[in-house]
Write a protein that holds these residues in place. Structure first.
Motif, PDB file in Angstrom:
ATOM      1  N   ALA A  85      11.571  -8.132  -8.266  1.00  0.00           N
ATOM      2  CA  ALA A  85      10.904  -6.925  -8.530  1.00  0.00           C
ATOM      3  C   ALA A  85       9.500  -7.307  -9.233  1.00  0.00           C
ATOM      4  O   ALA A  85       9.144  -8.386  -9.831  1.00  0.00           O
ATOM      5  CB  ALA A  85      11.739  -6.243  -9.731  1.00  0.00           C
ATOM      6  N   ALA A  86       8.489  -6.375  -8.761  1.00  0.00           N
ATOM      7  CA  ALA A  86       7.148  -6.484  -9.186  1.00  0.00           C
ATOM      8  C   ALA A  86       6.450  -4.964  -9.047  1.00  0.00           C
ATOM      9  O   ALA A  86       6.881  -4.444  -8.364  1.00  0.00           O
ATOM     10  CB  ALA A  86       6.262  -7.477  -8.365  1.00  0.00           C
ATOM     11  N   GLU A  87       5.303  -5.005  -9.757  1.00  0.00           N
ATOM     12  CA  GLU A  87       4.563  -3.615  -9.758  1.00  0.00           C
ATOM     13  C   GLU A  87       3.104  -3.982  -9.936  1.00  0.00           C
ATOM     14  O   GLU A  87       2.810  -4.935 -10.629  1.00  0.00           O
ATOM     15  CB  GLU A  87       5.091  -2.783 -11.042  1.00  0.00           C
ATOM     16  N   CYS A  88       2.281  -3.320  -9.139  1.00  0.00           N
ATOM     17  CA  CYS A  88       0.986  -3.267  -9.067  1.00  0.00           C
ATOM     18  C   CYS A  88       0.351  -2.349 -10.102  1.00  0.00           C
ATOM     19  O   CYS A  88       1.026  -1.309 -10.178  1.00  0.00           O
ATOM     20  CB  CYS A  88       0.062  -3.159  -7.793  1.00  0.00           C
ATOM     21  N   PHE A  89      -0.558  -2.846 -11.095  1.00  0.00           N
ATOM     22  CA  PHE A  89      -1.280  -1.753 -11.704  1.00  0.00           C
ATOM     23  C   PHE A  89      -2.813  -1.500 -11.801  1.00  0.00           C
ATOM     24  O   PHE A  89      -3.240  -2.448 -11.476  1.00  0.00           O
ATOM     25  CB  PHE A  89      -0.835  -2.200 -13.377  1.00  0.00           C
ATOM     26  N   THR A  90      -3.166  -0.310 -12.363  1.00  0.00           N
ATOM     27  CA  THR A  90      -4.552  -0.309 -12.502  1.00  0.00           C
ATOM     28  C   THR A  90      -5.215  -0.892 -13.670  1.00  0.00           C
ATOM     29  O   THR A  90      -4.366  -1.361 -14.616  1.00  0.00           O
ATOM     30  CB  THR A  90      -4.900   1.090 -12.766  1.00  0.00           C
ATOM     31  N   ALA A  91      -6.292  -0.844 -14.284  1.00  0.00           N
ATOM     32  CA  ALA A  91      -6.982  -1.342 -15.326  1.00  0.00           C
ATOM     33  C   ALA A  91      -6.181  -0.774 -16.550  1.00  0.00           C
ATOM     34  O   ALA A  91      -6.259  -1.062 -17.681  1.00  0.00           O
ATOM     35  CB  ALA A  91      -8.369  -1.469 -15.464  1.00  0.00           C
ATOM     36  N   ALA A  92      -5.981   0.649 -16.403  1.00  0.00           N
ATOM     37  CA  ALA A  92      -5.137   1.560 -17.428  1.00  0.00           C
ATOM     38  C   ALA A  92      -3.857   1.616 -17.208  1.00  0.00           C
ATOM     39  O   ALA A  92      -3.087   2.116 -18.074  1.00  0.00           O
ATOM     40  CB  ALA A  92      -5.846   2.895 -17.238  1.00  0.00           C
ATOM     41  N   PHE A  93      -3.255   0.458 -16.755  1.00  0.00           N
ATOM     42  CA  PHE A  93      -1.898   0.069 -16.596  1.00  0.00           C
ATOM     43  C   PHE A  93      -0.994   1.248 -15.874  1.00  0.00           C
ATOM     44  O   PHE A  93       0.247   1.373 -16.458  1.00  0.00           O
ATOM     45  CB  PHE A  93      -1.349  -0.107 -18.176  1.00  0.00           C
ATOM     46  N   VAL A  94      -1.781   2.062 -14.990  1.00  0.00           N
ATOM     47  CA  VAL A  94      -0.983   3.119 -14.400  1.00  0.00           C
ATOM     48  C   VAL A  94      -0.223   2.116 -13.106  1.00  0.00           C
ATOM     49  O   VAL A  94      -1.115   1.472 -12.190  1.00  0.00           O
ATOM     50  CB  VAL A  94      -1.961   4.079 -13.591  1.00  0.00           C
ATOM     51  N   PRO A  95       1.223   2.465 -13.027  1.00  0.00           N
ATOM     52  CA  PRO A  95       1.808   1.697 -11.878  1.00  0.00           C
ATOM     53  C   PRO A  95       1.299   2.291 -10.597  1.00  0.00           C
ATOM     54  O   PRO A  95       1.066   3.483 -10.334  1.00  0.00           O
ATOM     55  CB  PRO A  95       3.136   2.160 -11.983  1.00  0.00           C
ATOM     56  N   GLN A  96       1.107   1.296  -9.558  1.00  0.00           N
ATOM     57  CA  GLN A  96       0.586   1.686  -8.286  1.00  0.00           C
ATOM     58  C   GLN A  96       1.435   1.526  -7.140  1.00  0.00           C
ATOM     59  O   GLN A  96       1.315   1.696  -5.892  1.00  0.00           O
ATOM     60  CB  GLN A  96      -0.823   1.088  -8.084  1.00  0.00           C
ATOM     61  N   GLY A  97       2.735   0.764  -7.326  1.00  0.00           N
ATOM     62  CA  GLY A  97       3.686   0.510  -6.433  1.00  0.00           C
ATOM     63  C   GLY A  97       3.664  -1.039  -6.230  1.00  0.00           C
ATOM     64  O   GLY A  97       2.833  -1.958  -6.816  1.00  0.00           O
ATOM     65  N   PRO A  98       4.792  -1.430  -5.534  1.00  0.00           N
ATOM     66  CA  PRO A  98       5.141  -2.968  -5.469  1.00  0.00           C
ATOM     67  C   PRO A  98       4.270  -3.792  -4.352  1.00  0.00           C
ATOM     68  O   PRO A  98       3.717  -3.212  -3.609  1.00  0.00           O
ATOM     69  CB  PRO A  98       6.418  -3.069  -4.948  1.00  0.00           C
ATOM     70  N   PRO A  99       3.887  -4.921  -4.846  1.00  0.00           N
ATOM     71  CA  PRO A  99       3.113  -5.807  -4.051  1.00  0.00           C
ATOM     72  C   PRO A  99       3.954  -6.040  -2.546  1.00  0.00           C
ATOM     73  O   PRO A  99       4.907  -5.957  -2.447  1.00  0.00           O
ATOM     74  CB  PRO A  99       2.957  -7.074  -4.846  1.00  0.00           C
ATOM     75  N   VAL A 100       3.085  -6.243  -1.680  1.00  0.00           N
ATOM     76  CA  VAL A 100       3.635  -6.654  -0.256  1.00  0.00           C
ATOM     77  C   VAL A 100       3.543  -8.110  -0.017  1.00  0.00           C
ATOM     78  O   VAL A 100       2.271  -8.753   0.075  1.00  0.00           O
ATOM     79  CB  VAL A 100       3.014  -5.901   0.860  1.00  0.00           C
ATOM     80  N   VAL A 101       4.601  -8.934  -0.072  1.00  0.00           N
ATOM     81  CA  VAL A 101       4.766 -10.233   0.220  1.00  0.00           C
ATOM     82  C   VAL A 101       5.056 -10.515   1.995  1.00  0.00           C
ATOM     83  O   VAL A 101       5.641  -9.979   2.445  1.00  0.00           O
ATOM     84  CB  VAL A 101       5.720 -11.062  -0.366  1.00  0.00           C
ATOM     85  N   GLN A 102       3.749 -10.983   2.319  1.00  0.00           N
ATOM     86  CA  GLN A 102       3.675 -11.124   3.634  1.00  0.00           C
ATOM     87  C   GLN A 102       3.918 -12.758   4.133  1.00  0.00           C
ATOM     88  O   GLN A 102       4.498 -12.733   5.327  1.00  0.00           O
ATOM     89  CB  GLN A 102       2.172 -10.963   4.316  1.00  0.00           C
ATOM     90  N   ALA A 103       4.010 -13.647   3.442  1.00  0.00           N
ATOM     91  CA  ALA A 103       4.410 -14.949   3.796  1.00  0.00           C
ATOM     92  C   ALA A 103       4.725 -15.695   2.601  1.00  0.00           C
ATOM     93  O   ALA A 103       4.149 -15.745   1.592  1.00  0.00           O
ATOM     94  CB  ALA A 103       3.267 -15.658   4.440  1.00  0.00           C
ATOM     95  N   ALA A 104       5.849 -16.529   2.620  1.00  0.00           N
ATOM     96  CA  ALA A 104       6.662 -17.020   1.489  1.00  0.00           C
ATOM     97  C   ALA A 104       7.139 -18.467   2.185  1.00  0.00           C
ATOM     98  O   ALA A 104       7.038 -18.460   3.324  1.00  0.00           O
ATOM     99  CB  ALA A 104       7.530 -16.263   0.606  1.00  0.00           C
ATOM    100  N   GLN A 105       7.709 -19.295   1.223  1.00  0.00           N
ATOM    101  CA  GLN A 105       8.230 -20.430   1.543  1.00  0.00           C
ATOM    102  C   GLN A 105       9.639 -20.331   2.045  1.00  0.00           C
ATOM    103  O   GLN A 105      10.100 -19.469   2.175  1.00  0.00           O
ATOM    104  CB  GLN A 105       7.908 -21.385   0.574  1.00  0.00           C
TER     105      GLN A 105
END
Length: 111
Positions: A85-105
């Motif tokens: 689980a992860a969340e992207c945030f603004t500089a004001a710590f406003v949640p913007q949605g989860p990151p998108v993992v395009q490639a992993a191991q």
């Protein structure tokens, strides 16, 4: 629990197309294909997020990961999977949605 390990070479973006990178370089002794395995101890930043709200720039600037309770650790910190689980945030710590993992191991399955 299963998923693919994230490492320093993983391609990750914010939900608006910004690029997510590790601000603190994973440097542990565990490597996959030469890249250090990412853990919950590392800090992640976002660059180039174009998101705006009502014409006012509101870019993602950081990502907070919640490492899965898989019990797998590197240097005492839980590893990150593409299913963590992860969340992207603004500089004001406003949640913007989860990151998108395009490639992993490699895929890991923990029972």
């Amino acid at each position: 629990m299963s998923g693919s390990l994230l490492d320093a070479s993983a391609v990750i973006g914010c939900p608006h197309g910004g690029r997510v990178t590790a601000a603190t370089t994973p440097s542990g002794g565990v490597r996959i294909g030469g890249a250090a395995v990412a853990t919950g101890a590392h800090t992640y930043v976002v660059a180039g997020c174009p998101h705006a709200v009502a014409g006012v720039p509101s870019p993602c600037v950081s990502v907070r990961w919640t490492a899965d309770g898989s019990g797998v650790t590197v240097d005492g910190a839980p590893v990150l999977l593409d299913t963590s689980a992860a969340e992207c945030f603004t500089a004001a710590f406003v949640p913007q949605g989860p990151p998108v993992v395009q490639a992993a191991q490699r895929k890991v399955t923990v029972r």
